[in-house]
Design an enzyme around this catalytic site. Sequence first.
Site, PDB file in Angstrom:
ATOM      1  N   ARG A 155       0.857  -1.298  -0.135  1.00 18.74           N
ATOM      2  CA  ARG A 155       0.095  -0.109  -0.016  1.00 18.74           C
ATOM      3  C   ARG A 155       0.923   1.151  -0.240  1.00 18.74           C
ATOM      4  NH1 ARG A 155      -4.374   0.778   4.716  1.00 18.74           N
ATOM      5  NH2 ARG A 155      -4.990  -1.301   3.814  1.00 18.74           N
TER       6      ARG A 155
ATOM      7  N   HIS B 191      -8.336  -3.698  -8.042  1.00 15.96           N
ATOM      8  CA  HIS B 191      -7.968  -3.036  -6.683  1.00 15.96           C
ATOM      9  C   HIS B 191      -9.216  -2.721  -5.963  1.00 15.96           C
ATOM     10  CE1 HIS B 191      -5.198  -0.634  -4.255  1.00 15.96           C
ATOM     11  NE2 HIS B 191      -5.903   0.281  -4.308  1.00 15.96           N
TER      12      HIS B 191
ATOM     13  N   TYR C  56     -17.248  13.294 -15.469  1.00 20.15           N
ATOM     14  CA  TYR C  56     -17.026  14.577 -16.261  1.00 20.15           C
ATOM     15  C   TYR C  56     -15.782  14.416 -16.902  1.00 20.15           C
ATOM     16  CZ  TYR C  56     -20.917  16.206 -13.664  1.00 20.15           C
ATOM     17  OH  TYR C  56     -22.274  16.393 -12.938  1.00 20.15           O
TER      18      TYR C  56
END
Length: 762
Positions: free
Chosen positions: A39, A85, A129
Amino acid sequence: MSTDTTTEPDPFDAIVDAPFDSALSERYLVYALSTITARSLPDLRDGLKPVHRRLLWAMRQLKLDPTQAFKKSARVVGDVIGKYHPHGDASVYDAMVRLAQDFSLRYPLVEGQGNFGNIDGDNAAAYRYTEARLTKTAIQLMAGLDEGTVDFVPTYNGEEEEPEIFPGLFPNLLANGASGIAVGMATNIPSHNVAEIIDATLLLIDNPHVGHAQLMEVFKGPDFPTGGLVVESAATISAAYETGKGAMRVRGRFSTGREADGSWEATGIEKLGGGAWQLVVTEIPYMLQKGKLIEQVAQLIADKKLPILEDVRDESDEQIRLVFVPKSRNVDPELLKESLFKLTDLETRFNLNLNVLDATRTPGVLGLKLLLQEWVIAQIDILLRRTRHRLEKIASRLELLDGYIIAYLNLDRIIEIIRTEDEPKPVMMAEFSLTDRQAEAILNMRLRSLRKLEEMELRRERDELLAEKDELEKLLDSPARQRTRLKRDLNTLRKDYAEDTALGRRRTTIAEAAPTVEFSMDAMIEKAPVTVILSAKGWIRGASGHEPLDKEFKFKEGDGPAFAVHAQTTDKLLVACDNGRFYTLGCDKLPSARGFGEPIRTMVDIDAGAEIVGVLVYRPKAQLLLASNAGRGFAAEADELLAETRKGRGVMTTKPGVKLAVVREIPPEHDHVAVVGDNRKLVIFSLEELPVLAKGQGVTLQRYRDGGLADAITLKLDEGLSWKMGGETGRVRTEGDMRMWKVARGAAGRMPPTGFPRDNKF
C-alpha cells in the site's frame, strides 16, 4: 422415509482458545506487513505503489495510448476497482488525478482532459465528467511488458493477471518521487531531473566504485514540479542523499519572469514609478496550495503581525503571479522577503526519506548510490529476461522457417503427398524429418506463398534472425555488453528529457549556500517615543510621545500612580514582581492612553498575591541590581531576564516573608553599592564584591539585628552620594566624602549623613 442423520456443524467448534496478546500481535503484524508492502511504500524498480501500477495497467488494457482518443475516467476507475484493486472509488480516482497533475508530478503519467484540480487547492471534477489517457512517459515506463520481462501475478479474485512491476527504463522512483505513511515507517522522496538521474547512473555503470561526491556533481538534488529554490548548502544536500535521510529548506521564487536567455530575474522587485515598488512571486514551494498561502498572508496583515506589508493580490492565470504590496516605498525589500519566509509557508522544509521496497519486497532506507546500484541490477535483470524471451521467439520462428525452406526445396513432392495421402502430415514428417509444428505450418500455407520471391524472403529473414540470435547470445554471456546496451538505451531515453526540452529543463534552483538570515520581528516595528504608565492597581497604558514623568495622569477612582518611564515602541519592558519573577512586554503592544489602559494581568500571568516592584526599559547587555527585603542580593544580566512566555521567568528565589524589594539598572560607570536598612544604617561596598547570577537568593549585602533592607543603589564613589531634599523645591543634596561608610559587604553599617531622607529611600 429418509434415514440421513447428518447434522449441521456447530459454529462454536471453530472457536480457538488463544492468549489475547499473541492473537492481537499476529494479526497486527499481518496488517502492518500488508500496509508496508502492498500500500504505502513504492517499489525501487518502477517507483510505483500498487494502486498506481494497477491504474496504469488498466489504462493500458483499455488501449488509452497517447495517440488514441480519451476515455471517461469513470471507465478507468470502474475497471481498476472491479478487476485489480478492490478499494473505494474515491481513493482510486484521487490517485489517478494526482498522476495527471503537472504541479504534483514532475513527469505526469496520465494526460487529463477536463477539470483535474489546480494549485489553489480546488478538487478535480467528478470522474463522470473528466477523461484521461496515458502519457508518453507512462508508455516508456511500461515498455517491454509483452516481452517476458516481468512476472505476472493473479489478481485478488484469480480471474485475471497483473504485472508484478513495470519493466520500462524510465527511472520513475527518483523522477517523480513518492510519499507515504505505513505502519512504523514512512517514505518521502522528492522528484528529480531525469537527465541528471541518467547522468549519475551512467557514471555508476562506468565505475561501480564511484564516490558519492562524484555522483552529486551531476545529480544536483530535487527538481520539483512547481520549481522554487532549495536553499541548503551543497554539503547538507549531499549528506542527506548519502544516508537517505535529511531535511532541506524550499522557498518560493521572487521573480517577475524569465529573461530572454531563459534565466530568472532574481529580485522579484517590480518598479511602479515615483519610487514605489512591489514584490512578485512566480513559484511557490512544492505541495503548497496557493489559496492557503494567500489566506495565511491575509491573516498576518489582519492580525498586524506583518506591519510592513500593506496588501497581497493574486494575479495568476496559467502562470503563478502573487503580488506583495509594501506599507511604504521605504520598506527594505530584503526585510519583507525574510519576514515572509519566516512567518509564512513561502519557506517550507522537505524531509527526505528514501525508504523503498527492494527487489525482495524488503523495506529499507537507501542512500543515492545504493539506490542507483539496485535499480541498475534490476534493469540488467529485465534486459536478460527480454533477451531470453526474444531468443525463444527466434528459435520458434527459425523452426518454422527451416520447415518452409524444406517445403520450397521439395515443393513438387510436398504437393504430391498432400494430393495423394489421406493423412499427409505423418508422411511429410517421416520423409523430410519435419517436426509437428513445421508440418502443420506447411499444410496451412497459402497457395500465393509458393512464389519464388517468397523463398528468397524466407532465406533473408532466416539469415537476419540467425545474426540477431548470435548477437543476443553474446549479450547473455557478456556483462560488459549488457552494461554497454543499458548505457545505449539510457542515452536514447535521455534525448526525450534533455536540458533543452520543455519537459527536461530544470525547474528548481539549487542554491550553493543560503545561510539563514537573522530576522527579528522588532525590525518591523515603527520606532516612536512612548510614555509607559502603570497604576498602583496594575492598569498599564502607553501614551504617544515623551510626556513629563511628574505630570498628573488621570486614573480610575481609587487608583493612583505607581510607575512611569520613557521608552520607544521598539523597546521591551521588564516588569519585576516581589515574588522574584520577571515578565516581558513589547512597548508596541501596550493599550492606548486615551482611556485608563488595561490590567497588566490580562497580558502576563502574574500571581494573584504578587506586587509589582519595578518597571524598566530593557537595554541589551545592561546589568540590574536586585535586592530582597532580607538584605540579600546580586547583579543580573538584563539579557537573562527576558521572558518568552506569559508565565515570565523566575530570577530571585524567595522564601515566606522574603520579597524582592529593589530593582535598579547599574550604570556602566558606577563602582560601588550603597545599602540602607530599616534601622537607618548605611553601608557602602565595592561593586566587585557583588556576584553576577542568573538565578538565586544572592549574597548578604547588609547584616541586621532586627528589621530588614529599606533601599539599595549603585554610585560612583568619587562623586559621592546624592539624594532629593524634601519639599517642593526639588533640590538635590550630595555628600562628597563617603569613605567612612565604605566597609566590606555584609557589615552592619553606621548612621547615614545628616539630612538623609527619613523614609530611608535614596
